[in-house]
Motif scaffolding. Sequence first.
Motif, PDB file in Angstrom:
ATOM      1  N   ILE A 180       0.822  -1.222   0.000  1.00  0.00           N
ATOM      2  CA  ILE A 180       0.000   0.000   0.000  1.00  0.00           C
ATOM      3  C   ILE A 180       0.851   1.264   0.000  1.00  0.00           C
ATOM      4  N   ARG A 181       2.141   1.146  -0.278  1.00  0.00           N
ATOM      5  CA  ARG A 181       2.981   2.349  -0.295  1.00  0.00           C
ATOM      6  C   ARG A 181       2.506   3.366  -1.322  1.00  0.00           C
ATOM      7  N   GLU A 182       2.176   2.887  -2.514  1.00  0.00           N
ATOM      8  CA  GLU A 182       1.767   3.819  -3.573  1.00  0.00           C
ATOM      9  C   GLU A 182       0.475   4.559  -3.217  1.00  0.00           C
ATOM     10  N   PRO A 183      -0.602   3.868  -2.772  1.00  0.00           N
ATOM     11  CA  PRO A 183      -1.804   4.620  -2.367  1.00  0.00           C
ATOM     12  C   PRO A 183      -1.541   5.597  -1.225  1.00  0.00           C
ATOM     13  N   MET A 184      -0.665   5.224  -0.295  1.00  0.00           N
ATOM     14  CA  MET A 184      -0.361   6.144   0.798  1.00  0.00           C
ATOM     15  C   MET A 184       0.353   7.393   0.285  1.00  0.00           C
ATOM     16  N   LEU A 185       1.263   7.222  -0.687  1.00  0.00           N
ATOM     17  CA  LEU A 185       1.945   8.378  -1.267  1.00  0.00           C
ATOM     18  C   LEU A 185       0.974   9.263  -2.036  1.00  0.00           C
ATOM     19  N   ILE A 186       0.018   8.632  -2.726  1.00  0.00           N
ATOM     20  CA  ILE A 186      -0.998   9.415  -3.433  1.00  0.00           C
ATOM     21  C   ILE A 186      -1.833  10.214  -2.435  1.00  0.00           C
ATOM     22  N   ALA A 187      -2.230   9.556  -1.350  1.00  0.00           N
ATOM     23  CA  ALA A 187      -3.022  10.238  -0.333  1.00  0.00           C
ATOM     24  C   ALA A 187      -2.225  11.358   0.328  1.00  0.00           C
ATOM     25  N   PHE A 188      -0.938  11.117   0.570  1.00  0.00           N
ATOM     26  CA  PHE A 188      -0.105  12.126   1.219  1.00  0.00           C
ATOM     27  C   PHE A 188       0.100  13.340   0.320  1.00  0.00           C
ATOM     28  N   SER A 189       0.274  13.105  -0.965  1.00  0.00           N
ATOM     29  CA  SER A 189       0.564  14.216  -1.876  1.00  0.00           C
ATOM     30  C   SER A 189      -0.682  15.004  -2.254  1.00  0.00           C
ATOM     31  N   THR A 190      -1.822  14.319  -2.350  1.00  0.00           N
ATOM     32  CA  THR A 190      -3.059  14.998  -2.755  1.00  0.00           C
ATOM     33  C   THR A 190      -3.914  15.423  -1.573  1.00  0.00           C
ATOM     34  N   ALA A 191      -3.635  14.879  -0.377  1.00  0.00           N
ATOM     35  CA  ALA A 191      -4.435  15.164   0.823  1.00  0.00           C
ATOM     36  C   ALA A 191      -5.892  14.766   0.617  1.00  0.00           C
ATOM     37  N   SER A 192      -6.131  13.731  -0.170  1.00  0.00           N
ATOM     38  CA  SER A 192      -7.490  13.272  -0.434  1.00  0.00           C
ATOM     39  C   SER A 192      -7.528  11.752  -0.428  1.00  0.00           C
ATOM     40  N   SER A 193      -8.349  11.189   0.453  1.00  0.00           N
ATOM     41  CA  SER A 193      -8.498   9.738   0.483  1.00  0.00           C
ATOM     42  C   SER A 193      -9.163   9.222  -0.779  1.00  0.00           C
ATOM     43  N   GLU A 194     -10.065  10.025  -1.345  1.00  0.00           N
ATOM     44  CA  GLU A 194     -10.764   9.604  -2.550  1.00  0.00           C
ATOM     45  C   GLU A 194      -9.808   9.451  -3.732  1.00  0.00           C
ATOM     46  N   ALA A 195      -8.764  10.285  -3.783  1.00  0.00           N
ATOM     47  CA  ALA A 195      -7.809  10.191  -4.889  1.00  0.00           C
ATOM     48  C   ALA A 195      -7.055   8.862  -4.854  1.00  0.00           C
ATOM     49  N   ALA A 196      -6.798   8.352  -3.658  1.00  0.00           N
ATOM     50  CA  ALA A 196      -6.064   7.093  -3.523  1.00  0.00           C
ATOM     51  C   ALA A 196      -6.983   5.870  -3.543  1.00  0.00           C
ATOM     52  N   TYR A 197      -8.285   6.089  -3.516  1.00  0.00           N
ATOM     53  CA  TYR A 197      -9.237   4.986  -3.376  1.00  0.00           C
ATOM     54  C   TYR A 197      -9.166   3.968  -4.512  1.00  0.00           C
ATOM     55  N   PRO A 198      -9.206   4.393  -5.788  1.00  0.00           N
ATOM     56  CA  PRO A 198      -9.170   3.374  -6.863  1.00  0.00           C
ATOM     57  C   PRO A 198      -7.913   2.513  -6.833  1.00  0.00           C
ATOM     58  N   ARG A 199      -6.758   3.152  -6.634  1.00  0.00           N
ATOM     59  CA  ARG A 199      -5.512   2.391  -6.608  1.00  0.00           C
ATOM     60  C   ARG A 199      -5.443   1.489  -5.377  1.00  0.00           C
ATOM     61  N   LEU A 200      -6.020   1.938  -4.270  1.00  0.00           N
ATOM     62  CA  LEU A 200      -6.013   1.134  -3.044  1.00  0.00           C
ATOM     63  C   LEU A 200      -6.831  -0.136  -3.242  1.00  0.00           C
ATOM     64  N   ILE A 201      -7.933  -0.038  -3.955  1.00  0.00           N
ATOM     65  CA  ILE A 201      -8.742  -1.226  -4.245  1.00  0.00           C
ATOM     66  C   ILE A 201      -7.915  -2.239  -5.048  1.00  0.00           C
ATOM     67  N   GLU A 202      -7.188  -1.759  -6.028  1.00  0.00           N
ATOM     68  CA  GLU A 202      -6.391  -2.649  -6.874  1.00  0.00           C
ATOM     69  C   GLU A 202      -5.306  -3.362  -6.078  1.00  0.00           C
ATOM     70  N   VAL A 203      -4.573  -2.623  -5.261  1.00  0.00           N
ATOM     71  CA  VAL A 203      -3.454  -3.249  -4.549  1.00  0.00           C
ATOM     72  C   VAL A 203      -3.952  -4.199  -3.467  1.00  0.00           C
ATOM     73  N   LEU A 204      -5.093  -3.912  -2.851  1.00  0.00           N
ATOM     74  CA  LEU A 204      -5.629  -4.826  -1.844  1.00  0.00           C
ATOM     75  C   LEU A 204      -6.093  -6.123  -2.491  1.00  0.00           C
ATOM     76  N   GLN A 205      -6.659  -6.033  -3.676  1.00  0.00           N
ATOM     77  CA  GLN A 205      -7.018  -7.262  -4.393  1.00  0.00           C
ATOM     78  C   GLN A 205      -5.763  -8.029  -4.791  1.00  0.00           C
ATOM     79  N   GLY A 206      -4.712  -7.299  -5.196  1.00  0.00           N
ATOM     80  CA  GLY A 206      -3.454  -7.960  -5.505  1.00  0.00           C
ATOM     81  C   GLY A 206      -2.824  -8.595  -4.282  1.00  0.00           C
ATOM     82  N   PHE A 207      -3.118  -8.038  -3.103  1.00  0.00           N
ATOM     83  CA  PHE A 207      -2.612  -8.608  -1.848  1.00  0.00           C
ATOM     84  C   PHE A 207      -3.312  -9.919  -1.514  1.00  0.00           C
ATOM     85  N   GLY A 208      -4.521 -10.109  -2.075  1.00  0.00           N
ATOM     86  CA  GLY A 208      -5.230 -11.364  -1.842  1.00  0.00           C
ATOM     87  C   GLY A 208      -6.598 -11.222  -1.231  1.00  0.00           C
TER      88      GLY A 208
END
Length: 295
Positions: A114-142
């Motif tokens: 989840i490093r990439e979604p966290m960096l997106i959230a940190f840089s944009t200050a928006s949880s919604e901006a990181a939401y789509p990518r977070l869904i993808e990586v969590l599915q990739g996690f299993g």
Amino acid sequence: MATNEIMQILVFSVFFGIGLGRVSGTAAGQALKRAIDGLMDVMLLVTNAVMMFAPFGICAAIAGVVTVQGLDVLITYGKLIGWFYVALVAMWTVLYFVGRAILGGRMPELVKTIREPMLIAFSTASSEAAYPRLIEVLQGFGVRKRLVGFVLPLGYSFNLDGSMVYQAFAAVFVAQAFNVHMSIGQQIIMLLVLMISSKGMAAVPRGSLVVVAAILPMFHLPEAGLLLVMGVDQFFDMGRTATNVLGNSIATAVIAKWEGELSPAGVDPESDHSLESGREHSHALGNNELGTSRT
């Protein structure tokens, strides 16, 4: 409610929501729900317009404070931001070890995922901006897609850890800036109120400021103190948003582990389960054929 007392608003909202749910099957209930959804869109538009002009007001407010208090106030801001991130690091540590206790050796893998979604959230200050990518990586996690689609949105409404920490810091900072003494009992009550009032907060930039603005009058704190926090809110927003992403990711993985819906990394959870079901079906069919031939 007329004096912006947040607890009254929350109680009314709960009862109104229950009543709306009871009549949602009727034509009048559906029309009312559509009207409320439309009103929400309008209010978000108005809020965005106000926030576009907010930097001018914030600049003027900070300039006034620096003129009266001197440049030493910048040191105060630095201490506030520094201690806020110390608190966030402490929370990250607690969240990590709680996740490690449940997920075991897969916890470091989750943090790396989840490093990439966290960096997106940190840089944009928006949880919604990181939401789509977070869904993808969590599915990739299993984690299965249907579980991610249920737990993650729920966490964005009810599990905003970073926003909760920020609201407490902001309220106490305003009290100290205006020399308003708050006893330990008042601070605990404020913490409990914030735990309730932060639920359902919009996962958009500056969403926490709305809750802080509603909390200040309840504890007889000057609303003008919010301007002092708004000037440096961007630095807070980046950290609290990344914390929200971390907390919700751990919560989703933990729920998946408890429900037996967590597959090994790199294995598609949907195809894994379908393959397992197919093998069980083939095994059962083979047994039936064997039984038939024996008969």
